[in-house]
Design an enzyme around this catalytic site. Structure first.
Site, PDB file in Angstrom:
ATOM      1  N   ASP A 165     -10.614   2.211  -3.125  1.00 37.07           N
ATOM      2  CA  ASP A 165     -11.133   2.033  -1.767  1.00 37.07           C
ATOM      3  C   ASP A 165     -12.650   2.133  -1.760  1.00 37.07           C
ATOM      4  OD1 ASP A 165      -8.806   1.542  -0.493  1.00 37.07           O
ATOM      5  OD2 ASP A 165      -8.573   3.527   0.386  1.00 37.07           O
ATOM      6  N   ASP A 203       0.835  -1.207   0.000  1.00 39.39           N
ATOM      7  CA  ASP A 203       0.000   0.000   0.000  1.00 39.39           C
ATOM      8  C   ASP A 203       0.870   1.258   0.000  1.00 39.39           C
ATOM      9  OD1 ASP A 203      -2.284   1.545   0.147  1.00 39.39           O
ATOM     10  OD2 ASP A 203      -3.025   0.662   2.019  1.00 39.39           O
ATOM     11  N   ASN A 231      -0.137   5.408   0.966  1.00 38.76           N
ATOM     12  CA  ASN A 231      -1.331   6.200   1.266  1.00 38.76           C
ATOM     13  C   ASN A 231      -1.145   7.705   1.366  1.00 38.76           C
ATOM     14  OD1 ASN A 231      -3.477   4.214   1.437  1.00 38.76           O
ATOM     15  ND2 ASN A 231      -2.308   3.375   3.129  1.00 38.76           N
TER      16      ASN A 231
HETATM   17  C1  DGJ Z   1      -5.748   2.014   2.006  1.00 37.91           C
HETATM   18  C2  DGJ Z   1      -6.114   0.772   1.273  1.00 37.91           C
HETATM   19  O1  DGJ Z   1      -6.556   1.066   0.000  1.00 37.91           O
HETATM   20  C3  DGJ Z   1      -7.158   0.021   2.072  1.00 37.91           C
HETATM   21  O2  DGJ Z   1      -7.594  -1.093   1.355  1.00 37.91           O
HETATM   22  C4  DGJ Z   1      -6.544  -0.373   3.371  1.00 37.91           C
HETATM   23  O3  DGJ Z   1      -5.493  -1.254   3.138  1.00 37.91           O
HETATM   24  C5  DGJ Z   1      -6.060   0.858   4.115  1.00 37.91           C
HETATM   25  N1  DGJ Z   1      -5.192   1.657   3.299  1.00 37.91           N
HETATM   26  C6  DGJ Z   1      -5.337   0.473   5.361  1.00 37.91           C
HETATM   27  O4  DGJ Z   1      -4.793   1.544   5.991  1.00 37.91           O
END
Ligand code: DGJ
Length: 726
Positions: free
Chosen positions: A546, A476, A478
């Protein structure tokens, strides 16, 4: 596949269905043609060298031969071409003019690797033929190698460039794009993607105007806002008819795709690393490799364009043992537990998953450090014994005992300020001295341009992978970059940081995916925030968004399918009311949407009632039957949810022996309106049996007359037809 005429210095690059023609004239590599295949290109519509609009020229005897009006393969700047250039250099004396001339070429079988960068590949030299065009700038000492590869089995041409400093002093690249394409007219629509987190890859199609159009990323990742891709379509082009020219960049960082309509109603389109905030210092003898651009021509509409990208990206971009394997049906605990996980809860979900026939259990965020929320612990990849007292090895063992594979989430590129890693190495993140380190999701980005950081990542992730029987990794990412600077780079190289980060990331991924070939890696960046061909080279599937709401997903998956094969599109059934939009849809509809990609679940199965559990079992069993068709069949878009509201598509086996069609009815209307589902891609001469009721119709009838879509009251219905050739 590459014809070369020495007398005219003309190169004719051919794929099964397309031609691309270059000719060197007065030392300039000119672009003569790209489009439907021509057997022998003799130049029936030659370039006109007319003096126009005071365009500057170098040779007083040839005023019509101006860089400003020529169709150029890799345009320089500063000598009278006012369109955007493919590259831009600054010499040691501060000047920025360049002028590239042909100095030779090489044609060879196969395709070279791009050092340090992901790229399409061949498995034998017979699959492709390549051309290196050697160009030189006499004053600066810059030399450029333009590399073109045509594939034997795909209507694909790839392009990349190497820029080398052969001079005595340093050279600074201010721009170094991968491909520049001059089209001789402007009668096109452009097609690009736009979006955001939870709303990725919306389709943006509109006519070209007399202007410069740009889609780009300055975020350090390819981003959900835009995709490193553009297409030019003839006005009448639709899914099944008309010409499309696609251009996709195998890169996961800052990119720019620019489409410029000139004063003469020609088009210059280009793609490459975003010149914004980029520069690269080339000391004498050093060279710079651009990422690869993948050009696809289709004379049969968007579906054909997609099929070409799908087949190429599935078989000659994705790698590793999972490339050709059916992918496991997974269950992910994220939306079931978020950070509140315990051995008991995970095993209860896994137990239900095993009963349903699910094959892989994925433990998402929250298993490490002291990560009870998103405010801490990224960087500390050590199991949290408060939540998992018996450790990962034990948990993995229990999951395996249930008959499931075990997968684990990581976010290795990030660090939480509240972590041991950050407390020990505060300079390991991207930052600029004296400036705030802006947070996003409470985290900072590690500086992957640094070897010590990369070594830590490889070591810490490997230690976890070695500690338990792990079959799958969700990788991931983010947040996007801000305050982009590296503590180790000198002032003159700070603007290299973002690209050096990408090179570092690719090096880490190469090391880990090679060291753990038995592990299936899934790409994720808050869903589809870094869903690009660069990442597909390392990870053959991506968590597409998501947003798990089935109705939102129709558009997301439809848009994604323009470029990326369904087997790469991670799609899960989640709980209702949906966690992102609050919508309630039926379990069958959620199943049908998720089954249209790489299928899985993301909910607490223990909370389903018995009837729902039974349905989930049936869905899993059904997906296992259709999985080869979905994951390795040909995907056809039929109804566009961006236009019609309803969506429809089908998957057809490569030998057309079977197919499955999906129709999604979105909103009910008061007065009955007949609706039909018309298959695509079937054998028109073959009879096909509907496996649900035994009815048999010809492929031609199923494609042209179609079948009735049931008329039901209420919103959000889905229908499928599974057919097999008799
Ligand atoms: C973002 C991801 O897209 C989600 O599926 C999940 O893994 C979260 N991060 C977890 O923090």
């Amino acid at each position: 596949m590459i014809q070369f005429d020495a007398a005219s210095l003309q190169f004719h690059l051919q794929t099964p269905g397309s031609s691309y023609v270059i000719q060197v004239v007065n030392g300039y590599p000119l672009h003569l043609y790209w489009g439907k295949r021509i057997r022998i290109y003799r130049g029936s519509a030659p370039v006109r060298y007319a003096y126009r609009s005071f365009a500057p020229y170098a040779d007083p005897k040839k005023p019509g031969f101006s860089p400003g009006t020529l169709p150029l393969e890799y345009p320089a700047s500063g000598t009278g071409d006012y369109r955007h250039p493919a590259f831009h250099i600054q010499l040691d004396n501060g000047t920025t003019v360049s002028d590239l001339r042909y100095s030779g070429h090489r044609i060879y079988p196969g395709k070279k690797k791009l050092p340090g960068l992901p790229a399409t590949y061949v498995e034998s030299d017979q699959e492709a033929e390549s051309l290196d065009l050697f160009l030189k700038d006499a004053v600066s000492g810059l030399s450029v190698i333009l590399t073109y590869t045509v594939f034997r089995d795909f209507d694909v041409l790839t392009r990349s460039a190497v820029l080398k400093n052969n001079g005595a002093g340093p050279l600074r690249l201010q721009r170094a794009l991968s491909a520049s394409l001059d089209f001789r007219d402007d009668q096109f629509d452009s097609l690009t993607f736009y979006g955001s987190h939870n709303n990725e890859r919306n389709i943006n199609r509109h006519p070209l105007h007399e202007e410069i159009q740009l889609v780009d990323s300055k975020r350090g990742a390819s981003s959900p806002q835009h995709d490193p891709f553009f297409a030019l379509l003839r006005k009448n082009t639709d899914e099944d008819h008309g010409e499309v020219y696609g251009c996709s960049l195998v890169y996961s960082g800052n990119f720019a795709a620019t489409i410029e309509v000139s004063e003469f109603h020609t088009v210059r389109a280009s793609i490459g690393i975003n010149p914004f905030d980029f520069s690269w210092l080339l000391e004498p003898g050093e060279s710079f490799q651009t990422p690869e651009a993948v050009l696809v021509y289709s004379g049969h509409g968007l579906n054909r364009l997609s099929h070409t990208y799908h087949k190429l990206y599935r078989s000659r971009l994705a790698r590793g043992r999972f490339r050709d394997q059916l992918r496991p049906i997974l269950i992910n605990n994220w939306e079931a537990t978020y950070f509140k996980l315990s051995e008991e809860r995970l095993l209860a979900i896994a137990g239900e998953a095993a009963k349903a026939g699910i094959e892989l259990f994925v433990l998402d965020d929250g298993w490490f450090g002291r990560r009870d929320n998103d405010r801490s612990s990224l960087g500390d990849w050590i199991v949290d014994r408060r939540k998992l007292p018996h450790g990962l090895g034990w948990l993995a063992g229990k999951i395996h005992d249930l008959g499931l594979q075990f997968g684990l989430w990581f976010e290795p590129e990030m660090v939480s300020p509240d972590s041991d890693l950050y407390r020990t190495h505060p300079d390991w993140c991207l930052h600029v001295p004296g400036r705030t380190r802006s947070l996003s999701r409470n985290q900072l980005v590690l500086d992957l341009s640094r070897r010590d950081v990369r070594d830590y990542l490889v070591a810490s992730v490997s230690a976890v992978l070695d500690s338990a029987d792990i079959n799958y990794v969700k990788w991931d990412m983010n947040r996007h970059m801000s305050e982009v600077g590296s503590a180790l780079l000198p002032a003159g190289r700070q603007r290299e940081t973002a690209h050096r980060y990408l090179l570092g990331l690719y090096a880490v991924l190469e090391t880990l995916t090679s060291a753990y070939p038995e592990i299936l890696f899934e790409n994720c960046s808050s869903g589809g925030g870094r869903y690009d061909p660069g990442m597909l080279y390392y990870m053959p599937q991506t968590w597409a968004s998501d947003n798990t709401d089935a109705i939102s997903r129709l558009k997301i998956q439809y848009g994604t399918s323009l470029l990326y094969p369904p087997v790469t599109i991670g799609a899960h059934v989640s709980a209702v009311p949906n966690h992102q939009v609050g919508r309630i849809t039926s379990l069958p509809l959620r199943g049908h949407v998720a089954m249209s990609g790489n299928f899985g679940y993301e909910l607490d199965l223990t909370r389903l009632n018995d009837a729902e559990k039974k349905q989930a079992c049936e869905q899993v069993a059904f997906y296992k039957k259709i999985r080869p068709l979905i994951q390795f069949g040909d995907f056809y878009r039929i109804l566009n949810p961006f236009d019609e509201g309803d969506a429809a598509w089908c998957f057809v086996a490569p030998d057309r022996s079977e197919a499955i069609g999906f129709y999604f009815r979105i909103l009910a209307d008061a007065s009955y309106r007949p609706r039909f589902f018309q298959f695509k891609g079937l054998d028109p001469d073959a009879p096909y049996e509907n496996l649900a009721n035994g009815e048999t119709f010809g492929g031609d009838e199923l494609m042209h007359a179609g079948v009735n879509v049931p008329n039901e009251r209420g919103d959000f219905h889905s229908y499928i037809w599974r057919i097999r050739r008799k």
